[in-house]
Design a protein around this motif. Structure first.
Motif, short mmCIF file in Angstrom:
data_model
loop_
_atom_site.label_atom_id
_atom_site.label_comp_id
_atom_site.label_asym_id
_atom_site.label_seq_id
_atom_site.Cartn_x
_atom_site.Cartn_y
_atom_site.Cartn_z
N LYS A 1 1.06 -1.50 0.13
CA LYS A 1 0.08 0.30 0.16
C LYS A 1 0.73 1.57 -0.28
N ARG A 2 1.92 1.52 0.64
CA ARG A 2 2.29 2.78 1.19
C ARG A 2 3.57 3.14 -1.08
N VAL A 3 4.05 1.61 -0.90
CA VAL A 3 4.82 1.65 -2.29
C VAL A 3 3.60 2.73 -3.27
N LEU A 4 2.44 1.68 -3.54
CA LEU A 4 1.81 2.14 -4.44
C LEU A 4 1.37 3.58 -4.20
N LEU A 5 1.23 4.38 -3.05
CA LEU A 5 0.75 5.69 -3.43
C LEU A 5 1.82 6.38 -3.00
N GLU A 6 3.28 6.20 -2.46
CA GLU A 6 4.25 7.20 -3.31
C GLU A 6 4.70 7.20 -4.44
N THR A 7 4.19 5.47 -5.41
CA THR A 7 4.79 6.18 -6.95
C THR A 7 3.74 6.52 -7.40
N LEU A 8 2.83 6.94 -6.97
CA LEU A 8 1.07 7.74 -7.64
C LEU A 8 2.23 9.10 -7.14
N GLN A 9 2.47 9.07 -6.29
CA GLN A 9 2.92 10.76 -5.94
C GLN A 9 4.33 10.97 -6.84
N THR A 10 5.00 9.77 -7.04
CA THR A 10 6.45 10.52 -7.59
C THR A 10 6.83 10.04 -8.66
N ASP A 11 6.17 9.45 -9.23
CA ASP A 11 6.39 8.31 -10.74
C ASP A 11 6.05 9.43 -11.69
N ARG B 1 -11.19 -2.25 -2.65
CA ARG B 1 -12.15 -2.97 -2.67
C ARG B 1 -11.63 -4.08 -1.20
N PHE B 2 -10.22 -4.53 -1.18
CA PHE B 2 -10.32 -5.54 -0.14
C PHE B 2 -9.57 -4.75 1.09
N ALA B 3 -9.05 -3.61 0.85
CA ALA B 3 -8.36 -3.37 2.47
C ALA B 3 -8.75 -1.58 1.91
N LEU B 4 -9.80 -0.73 2.21
CA LEU B 4 -10.33 0.03 2.40
C LEU B 4 -10.45 0.17 3.67
N PRO B 5 -11.06 -0.77 4.45
CA PRO B 5 -11.21 -0.10 5.40
C PRO B 5 -9.72 -0.01 6.84
N THR B 6 -8.79 -0.58 5.90
CA THR B 6 -7.47 -0.55 6.62
C THR B 6 -6.58 0.40 5.89
N TRP B 7 -6.76 1.09 5.40
CA TRP B 7 -5.94 1.78 4.43
C TRP B 7 -6.29 4.07 4.71
N PRO B 8 -6.02 3.60 5.45
CA PRO B 8 -6.42 5.39 5.85
C PRO B 8 -5.59 6.64 4.75
N GLU B 9 -4.38 5.78 5.08
CA GLU B 9 -3.07 6.64 3.65
C GLU B 9 -4.33 6.95 2.55
N LEU B 10 -4.92 5.88 1.51
CA LEU B 10 -5.35 5.89 0.24
C LEU B 10 -6.51 6.98 1.14
N LEU B 11 -7.60 7.60 1.84
CA LEU B 11 -8.77 8.21 1.87
C LEU B 11 -7.87 10.34 2.07
N GLN B 12 -6.92 9.82 3.49
CA GLN B 12 -5.75 10.86 3.16
C GLN B 12 -5.24 11.20 1.53
#
Length: 120
Positions: free
Chosen positions: A50-60, A78-89
């Motif tokens: 999850k961290r790598v994906l969000l970092e890639t969206l921000q930096t690539d 679909r699977f991880a949204l409840p445990t992924w507050p970083e995505l919502l931020q």
């Protein structure tokens, strides 16, 4: 690409491969494989992905790579949204960014999330 160690390799390629087309291909393959392996991955591995994906969206700098990674994020949500507050931020931050590329990522991701989460 039939075991969960392939997930680690794909994530590593997204993060470190110098060639744009390899990062894009790794994201496309990851999207196809992540749902089958997500539950079997440990929490540290899930958090790293999850961290790598969000970092890639921000930096690539590559639009095709960001688009492919956005598809992975939407599928994973679909699977991880409840445990992924970083995505919502990340979403409102990117949507309000001064950088056009970040706004495009956010709005594209909103669209993909609506499609994927609409089926839930």
């Amino acid at each position: 690409l039939e075991n969960s160690s392939s997930i680690d390799l794909l994530v590593h390629c997204i993060q470190t491969c110098p060639r744009e087309e390899l990062r894009q291909l790794a994201a496309i393959l990851l999207r196809k494989k992540i749902t089958a392996h997500w539950i079997r991955l440990g929490e540290p591995a899930q958090e790293n992905i999850k961290r790598v994906l969000l970092e890639t969206l921000q930096t690539d700098q590559s639009h095709p790579v960001r688009h492919a990674v956005s598809s992975v994020v939407a599928m994973l949500a679909r699977f991880a949204l409840p445990t992924w507050p970083e995505l919502l931020q990340f979403l409102p931050y990117a949507a309000q960014s001064n950088e056009e590329a970040q706004r495009l990522v956010a709005f594209g991701l909103f669209e993909e999330l609506a499609e994927v989460l609409g089926d839930v």
